[in-house]
Enzyme design. Structure first.
Site, PDB file in Angstrom:
ATOM      1  N   ARG A  45     -23.943  52.645 -14.577  1.00  0.00           N
ATOM      2  CA  ARG A  45     -25.202  53.086 -13.974  1.00  0.00           C
ATOM      3  C   ARG A  45     -26.171  53.603 -15.021  1.00  0.00           C
ATOM      4  O   ARG A  45     -27.364  53.350 -14.955  1.00  0.00           O
ATOM      5  CB  ARG A  45     -24.926  54.181 -12.945  1.00  0.00           C
ATOM      6  CG  ARG A  45     -24.954  53.641 -11.510  1.00  0.00           C
ATOM      7  CD  ARG A  45     -25.029  54.776 -10.543  1.00  0.00           C
ATOM      8  NE  ARG A  45     -23.845  55.611 -10.691  1.00  0.00           N
ATOM      9  CZ  ARG A  45     -23.006  55.902  -9.702  1.00  0.00           C
ATOM     10  NH1 ARG A  45     -23.240  55.437  -8.501  1.00  0.00           N
ATOM     11  NH2 ARG A  45     -21.962  56.656  -9.891  1.00  0.00           N
ATOM     12  N   GLY A 135      -2.054  53.785  -9.219  1.00  0.00           N
ATOM     13  CA  GLY A 135      -2.482  53.982 -10.610  1.00  0.00           C
ATOM     14  C   GLY A 135      -1.451  53.448 -11.598  1.00  0.00           C
ATOM     15  O   GLY A 135      -1.192  52.248 -11.656  1.00  0.00           O
ATOM     16  N   LYS A 206      -4.403  51.628   0.417  1.00  0.00           N
ATOM     17  CA  LYS A 206      -3.309  51.241  -0.481  1.00  0.00           C
ATOM     18  C   LYS A 206      -2.126  50.669   0.289  1.00  0.00           C
ATOM     19  O   LYS A 206      -1.537  49.662  -0.124  1.00  0.00           O
ATOM     20  CB  LYS A 206      -2.893  52.460  -1.317  1.00  0.00           C
ATOM     21  CG  LYS A 206      -3.998  52.927  -2.267  1.00  0.00           C
ATOM     22  CD  LYS A 206      -3.688  54.301  -2.832  1.00  0.00           C
ATOM     23  CE  LYS A 206      -4.757  54.766  -3.809  1.00  0.00           C
ATOM     24  NZ  LYS A 206      -4.633  56.190  -4.148  1.00  0.00           N
TER      25      LYS A 206
HETATM   26  N1  HSE Z   1      -8.173  59.638  -5.240  1.00  0.00           N
HETATM   27  C1  HSE Z   1      -6.892  59.041  -5.362  1.00  0.00           C
HETATM   28  C2  HSE Z   1      -5.804  60.079  -5.229  1.00  0.00           C
HETATM   29  C3  HSE Z   1      -6.661  58.325  -6.658  1.00  0.00           C
HETATM   30  O1  HSE Z   1      -6.082  61.259  -5.049  1.00  0.00           O
HETATM   31  O2  HSE Z   1      -4.648  59.706  -5.268  1.00  0.00           O
HETATM   32  C4  HSE Z   1      -7.383  57.028  -6.727  1.00  0.00           C
HETATM   33  O3  HSE Z   1      -7.015  56.202  -5.696  1.00  0.00           O
END
Ligand code: HSE
Length: 436
Positions: A45, A135, A206
């Site tokens: 951005r 992750g 997810k």
């Molecule tokens: N915000 C997510 C979490 C991490 O707290 O696990 C990224 O998906």
């Protein structure tokens, strides 16, 4: 690419935590992918924002869609986020022109995964997303590749680190959800706007993706049932603890006949359950599959380094031309599995707040008996004489509908001081047998 020793020209859109982490990781590990990963262009951005990584050597694009359309990149790394808007447009542009895409965008895949998979197949451009779920915890490729020869029965997980951190802190400190959230925001452990996390939406994105891979079905986010941690009270954490349970935000995708059920909700897990032991901001995924039995993955679900490592793993796959269809099988081979709603059967925790006077327990158990709900355990917190007291009970397995009828009746009793709270119990039974 095959055996040619050509470099993969990488364009990165989004230079936030993960994008910055990826630049650092590739700078620190120049040998990654046999030294054939070359970042050539970036988009974000604000070009002038102070960044740890030096981006002066890369071509700059104000518009991620222009970067996605550039003939000078071989792979478009999408780290913008969001199910729609520029992330979706840019990914469609890249795939449409046959440019590989690596993304960490769970919302995009959960909502538009099937259409994007079809586009990826049409142009033979890969769409890889290890970083989108868990992750740095490698669960996408584990399910898609390593477990491709198994029959998955269920995937359960703790897939949102923020929620797990908040629940863990509430239990450890005895503070309310609001207090712990405010503190976590101050310390940078929760987003300034935590809605997507605490509402269960992020975990639902997810688990939709994991369910799609596990059951060879297109992700169907609209059909997931979702409840977040914002409804969890300290009282319930404390009472559940007295009964030998932890409250966790459980994300689960499971086979139900020919259908798939995807749900995210607070659940009571026995303290010995593998997922009950996951504390803080960690993520975990538990896969029940025949003939391998139960597998548990634990890892860091967020953060610059772990998430960048997952993106890098996908890039390295592209260097070696090693990738599968988006959800493990070609789109035309994905099953049309309908999704079904919330579980209709199970064991439940019920917490009541009642006036402390004779006959209350008789009145409560009378309603449960009338609805055919069998009580497994019963506990009254002594509290202070004269004050309203919590009563908790757990049920034997039975239909949710019967319990709902009993709870509605109890809610209407004159002795009831607050709306009853029902939380499903996940006992972790049903692990498939290990074949020898
Ligand atoms: N915000 C997510 C979490 C991490 O707290 O696990 C990224 O998906």
């Amino acid at each position: 690419m095959g055996g040619e020793q050509k470099s993969l020209r990488v364009g990165i859109a989004g230079l936030g935590t993960v994008g910055g982490g990826l630049l650092n990781l590739l700078a620190d590990q120049p040998e990654a992918g046999d030294g054939r990963l070359k970042v050539t262009a970036v988009s974000a951005r604000d070009r002038t924002r102070k960044r740890e990584a030096d981006i002066s050597a890369y071509a700059w694009f104000d518009d991620p869609c222009e970067l996605a359309a550039s003939p000078d990149i071989d792979v478009f790394v999408e780290l913008i986020g969001g199910s729609d808007g520029p992330a979706k447009r840019a990914v469609e542009i890249a795939l449409g022109r046959g440019t590989h895409v690596v993304t960490a965008n769970k919302a995009l895949l959960a909502v538009h995964g099937a259409a994007l998979a079809a586009l990826s197949e049409k142009t033979a451009a890969a769409l890889l997303y290890e970083a989108a779920v868990g992750g740095g915890m490698p669960i996408v490729k584990a399910l898609k590749e390593s477990l491709a020869g198994t029959h998955v029965v269920a995937v359960s997980g703790i897939l949102n680190g923020t929620c797990n951190f908040l629940l863990t802190e509430m239990e450890a400190s005895g503070r309310s959800f609001e207090d712990v959230l405010a503190d976590a925001q101050r310390r940078g452990f929760a987003e300034a706007d935590p809605t997507t996390d605490v509402s269960g939406t992020d975990a639902a994105h997810k688990i939709c993706i994991l369910g799609a891979i596990a059951f060879s079905a297109a992700p169907d986010f609209a059909k997931a049932t979702i409840e977040g941690v914002d409804t969890v009270t300290l009282l319930d954490i404390r009472m559940a603890g007295k009964l030998g349970y932890k409250i966790k935000l459980l994300a689960k995708a499971e086979r139900v006949g020919e259908s798939v059920r995807v749900h995210v909700h607070p659940a009571l897990l026995p303290v010995a359950h593998p997922l009950a032991q996951i504390g803080g901001a960690l993520n975990a995924a538990m896969v029940d599959a025949e003939p391998v039995g139960r597998l548990t993955f634990i890892g860091r679900g967020a953060g610059a380094g772990p998430t960048a490592a997952a993106v890098a793993a996908d890039l390295i796959d592209l260097v070696y031309d090693a990738h599968r269809p988006v959800f493990g099988r070609p789109v035309k081979a994905l099953k049309q599995r309908g999704s079904v709603g919330a579980a209709e059967q199970g064991r439940y925790y019920v917490r009541l707040l009642v006036h402390d006077r004779p006959g209350v327990i008789a009145a409560v158990s009378n309603e449960l008996g009338r609805a055919g709900v069998s009580i497994e355990s019963f506990l009254q917190d002594p509290g202070e004489a004269g004050a309203d007291v919590p009563i908790v009970l757990t049920t034997r397995p039975g239909p949710r509908q019967a319990l709902n009828a009993a709870v509605d009746a109890i809610a209407g009793l004159e002795v009831t001081a607050a709306a009853p709270r029902v939380i499903p119990i996940e006992d972790g039974a049903g692990a498939p047998r290990n074949w020898s």
